[in-house]
Scaffold this motif. Structure first.
Motif, PDB file in Angstrom:
ATOM      1  N   VAL A 115       0.658  -1.263   0.392  1.00 35.88           N
ATOM      2  CA  VAL A 115      -0.098   0.437   0.654  1.00 35.88           C
ATOM      3  C   VAL A 115       0.752   1.551  -0.021  1.00 35.88           C
ATOM      4  O   VAL A 115       1.706   1.479   1.138  1.00 35.88           O
ATOM      5  N   GLU A 116       0.621   2.398  -1.116  1.00 32.87           N
ATOM      6  CA  GLU A 116       0.661   3.165  -0.454  1.00 32.87           C
ATOM      7  C   GLU A 116       0.561   4.579  -0.510  1.00 32.87           C
ATOM      8  O   GLU A 116      -0.909   4.541  -1.179  1.00 32.87           O
ATOM      9  N   PHE A 117       0.204   4.834   1.009  1.00 35.16           N
ATOM     10  CA  PHE A 117      -0.472   5.956   1.567  1.00 35.16           C
ATOM     11  C   PHE A 117       0.010   7.616   1.184  1.00 35.16           C
ATOM     12  O   PHE A 117       0.845   7.652   1.184  1.00 35.16           O
TER      13      PHE A 117
ATOM     14  N   SER B 236      -2.682   0.156  13.612  1.00 31.03           N
ATOM     15  CA  SER B 236      -3.854   1.344  13.078  1.00 31.03           C
ATOM     16  C   SER B 236      -3.513   2.079  13.331  1.00 31.03           C
ATOM     17  O   SER B 236      -2.808   2.845  15.006  1.00 31.03           O
ATOM     18  N   GLY B 237      -3.636   3.093  12.734  1.00 35.63           N
ATOM     19  CA  GLY B 237      -3.024   4.610  12.954  1.00 35.63           C
ATOM     20  C   GLY B 237      -3.145   5.370  12.331  1.00 35.63           C
ATOM     21  O   GLY B 237      -3.407   5.225  10.342  1.00 35.63           O
ATOM     22  N   ILE B 238      -2.962   6.687  12.013  1.00 38.75           N
ATOM     23  CA  ILE B 238      -2.665   7.154  10.928  1.00 38.75           C
ATOM     24  C   ILE B 238      -1.064   7.371   9.820  1.00 38.75           C
ATOM     25  O   ILE B 238      -0.208   7.241  10.479  1.00 38.75           O
ATOM     26  N   TYR B 239      -1.198   6.909   8.680  1.00 37.92           N
ATOM     27  CA  TYR B 239      -0.379   7.138   7.881  1.00 37.92           C
ATOM     28  C   TYR B 239      -0.390   8.778   7.046  1.00 37.92           C
ATOM     29  O   TYR B 239      -0.724   9.096   6.492  1.00 37.92           O
ATOM     30  N   ASN B 240       1.604   8.529   6.561  1.00 35.24           N
ATOM     31  CA  ASN B 240       1.126  10.295   5.990  1.00 35.24           C
ATOM     32  C   ASN B 240       1.398  11.175   6.689  1.00 35.24           C
ATOM     33  O   ASN B 240       0.121  11.464   5.831  1.00 35.24           O
TER      34      ASN B 240
ATOM     35  N   ALA C 132       5.318  12.430  -1.575  1.00 36.75           N
ATOM     36  CA  ALA C 132       5.638  11.333  -1.407  1.00 36.75           C
ATOM     37  C   ALA C 132       4.507  10.412  -0.853  1.00 36.75           C
ATOM     38  O   ALA C 132       4.357  10.713   0.486  1.00 36.75           O
ATOM     39  N   PRO C 133       4.074   8.966  -1.459  1.00 33.05           N
ATOM     40  CA  PRO C 133       3.657   8.366  -0.034  1.00 33.05           C
ATOM     41  C   PRO C 133       4.969   8.002   0.877  1.00 33.05           C
ATOM     42  O   PRO C 133       5.921   7.549   0.818  1.00 33.05           O
ATOM     43  N   GLU C 134       3.909   7.250   1.973  1.00 31.22           N
ATOM     44  CA  GLU C 134       4.394   6.002   2.732  1.00 31.22           C
ATOM     45  C   GLU C 134       4.240   4.469   2.793  1.00 31.22           C
ATOM     46  O   GLU C 134       2.682   4.755   2.358  1.00 31.22           O
ATOM     47  N   THR C 135       4.742   3.419   2.686  1.00 26.26           N
ATOM     48  CA  THR C 135       4.477   3.227   1.860  1.00 26.26           C
ATOM     49  C   THR C 135       4.357   1.536   2.966  1.00 26.26           C
ATOM     50  O   THR C 135       5.490   1.736   3.851  1.00 26.26           O
ATOM     51  N   VAL C 136       3.652   0.727   2.660  1.00 33.88           N
ATOM     52  CA  VAL C 136       3.896  -0.490   3.722  1.00 33.88           C
ATOM     53  C   VAL C 136       3.582  -2.245   2.753  1.00 33.88           C
ATOM     54  O   VAL C 136       2.615  -1.945   2.057  1.00 33.88           O
TER      55      VAL C 136
ATOM     56  N   THR D  89      -9.888  -1.127   5.617  1.00 39.08           N
ATOM     57  CA  THR D  89     -10.586   0.033   6.416  1.00 39.08           C
ATOM     58  C   THR D  89      -9.827   1.652   6.151  1.00 39.08           C
ATOM     59  O   THR D  89      -8.774   1.699   6.610  1.00 39.08           O
ATOM     60  N   PHE D  90     -10.032   2.309   5.928  1.00 36.46           N
ATOM     61  CA  PHE D  90      -9.861   4.239   5.800  1.00 36.46           C
ATOM     62  C   PHE D  90     -10.521   5.557   6.588  1.00 36.46           C
ATOM     63  O   PHE D  90     -11.282   5.269   5.886  1.00 36.46           O
ATOM     64  N   GLY D  91     -10.191   5.861   6.917  1.00 32.25           N
ATOM     65  CA  GLY D  91     -10.637   7.697   7.317  1.00 32.25           C
ATOM     66  C   GLY D  91     -10.791   8.397   6.628  1.00 32.25           C
ATOM     67  O   GLY D  91     -11.963   9.480   6.433  1.00 32.25           O
ATOM     68  N   TYR D  92      -9.584   8.415   5.740  1.00 31.40           N
ATOM     69  CA  TYR D  92      -9.569   9.311   4.297  1.00 31.40           C
ATOM     70  C   TYR D  92      -8.936   8.717   3.447  1.00 31.40           C
ATOM     71  O   TYR D  92      -7.811   8.613   2.898  1.00 31.40           O
ATOM     72  N   PHE D  93      -9.942   8.885   2.276  1.00 30.85           N
ATOM     73  CA  PHE D  93      -9.281   7.496   0.860  1.00 30.85           C
ATOM     74  C   PHE D  93      -8.959   8.752  -0.079  1.00 30.85           C
ATOM     75  O   PHE D  93     -10.016   8.911  -1.152  1.00 30.85           O
ATOM     76  N   MET D  94      -7.523   8.821  -0.017  1.00 34.38           N
ATOM     77  CA  MET D  94      -7.479  10.207  -1.026  1.00 34.38           C
ATOM     78  C   MET D  94      -6.381   9.787  -1.960  1.00 34.38           C
ATOM     79  O   MET D  94      -4.981   9.836  -0.920  1.00 34.38           O
ATOM     80  N   GLY D  95      -6.347   9.338  -3.229  1.00 36.05           N
ATOM     81  CA  GLY D  95      -4.777   9.100  -4.007  1.00 36.05           C
ATOM     82  C   GLY D  95      -4.241   8.117  -3.167  1.00 36.05           C
ATOM     83  O   GLY D  95      -2.529   7.408  -3.920  1.00 36.05           O
ATOM     84  N   HIS D  96      -4.964   7.194  -2.981  1.00 32.75           N
ATOM     85  CA  HIS D  96      -3.892   5.865  -2.442  1.00 32.75           C
ATOM     86  C   HIS D  96      -3.321   4.872  -2.932  1.00 32.75           C
ATOM     87  O   HIS D  96      -4.107   4.203  -4.547  1.00 32.75           O
ATOM     88  N   ARG D  97      -2.508   4.398  -3.643  1.00 34.59           N
ATOM     89  CA  ARG D  97      -2.572   2.514  -4.649  1.00 34.59           C
ATOM     90  C   ARG D  97      -1.970   1.411  -4.210  1.00 34.59           C
ATOM     91  O   ARG D  97      -1.568   1.410  -3.018  1.00 34.59           O
ATOM     92  N   PHE D  98      -2.463   0.791  -4.555  1.00 32.26           N
ATOM     93  CA  PHE D  98      -2.136  -0.792  -4.207  1.00 32.26           C
ATOM     94  C   PHE D  98      -1.837  -1.796  -4.801  1.00 32.26           C
ATOM     95  O   PHE D  98      -2.254  -1.930  -6.040  1.00 32.26           O
TER      96      PHE D  98
END
Length: 235
Positions: free
Chosen positions: A143-145, A165-169, A180-184, A199-208
């Motif tokens: 996942v690229e947040f 579980s928590g906030i990413y990028n 620049a994305p944060e990658t997991v 599950t995302f609290g804010y879904f914007m621009g992520h890549r899988f």
């Protein structure tokens, strides 16, 4: 008596005795050693003649020194051969380079096929299923947040301990899509995996990605709201 003997003596002197006939035999007839010596001498002479002839032939083909070749200004075969060998070596090096390049291309191709050895099907909005190629025991999920987002991961119906579980990028506070994305990246056992829900609290621009194969997300799906990504393995 004396007179008679003297008379006989004079008679003998007047009548010379016949000479003994000398046999017309060769002088060396009975001298065997001299005869063999002559034969040996003849053989030595023949051998000497043969040796002289052979030496003359060999000497005519072999130069007395190297001046004859050094003084010859005509291009020699040796020089041409050196050039030919050099060209051959260059060709061989070129062939080896081409072979190495081809092998590298094949390796890259094999790596790409390994990474993309997965069939992905989009069933709906943020709903996907995938099927691995036979023999794959594990697969990678990445996942690229891009936007700043809170996130939680469930695997096989339970919260996954390998994902926090928590906030990413969190650095992208403006939620820029160019940030620049944060990658997991996670790895799962294919035999145990059934499905996941991210599950995302804010879904914007992520890549899988699954095995580096990008999941196609329609731009209209990036609403900036609460979303859940569902992925199921088909066996």
């Amino acid at each position: 008596t004396i007179s008679g003997k003297v008379s006989d003596t004079f008679k003998d002197l007047k009548n010379p005795k016949p000479k003994k006939q000398i046999s017309n035999k060769r002088v060396y007839e009975d001298r065997y050693l001299m005869r063999y010596f002559k034969y040996a001498l003849v053989v030595l002479v023949c051998v000497a003649i043969i040796f002289v002839v052979w030496y003359s032939i060999v000497a005519s083909k072999t130069p007395s020194d190297g001046k004859d070749f050094n003084d010859n200004k005509t291009p020699t075969v040796e020089g041409n051969n050196d050039k030919g060998v050099q060209d051959t070596d260059d060709n061989n090096d070129k062939k080896d380079d081409d072979k190495d390049k081809k092998d590298n291309d094949n390796d890259k191709k094999d790596d790409g096929e390994t990474n993309k050895a997965v069939e992905i099907t989009k069933n709906g909005s943020l709903n996907y299923s995938f099927k691995l190629k036979p023999g794959q025991e594990t697969f990678k999920f990445k996942v690229e947040f891009v936007g700043r987002s809170w996130c939680r991961l469930n695997v096989n119906g339970a919260e996954y301990e390998g994902f926090k579980s928590g906030i990413y990028n969190d650095a992208n506070k403006s939620n820029s899509l160019d940030a620049a994305p944060e990658t997991v990246e996670l790895e799962f056992n294919a035999g145990d995996f059934q499905n996941l829900e991210l599950t995302f609290g804010y879904f914007m621009g992520h890549r899988f990605y699954i095995n580096d194969t990008l999941l196609e997300v329609d731009p209209s799906e990036y609403s900036g709201g609460r979303k859940t990504l569902e992925i199921t393995q088909v066996k």
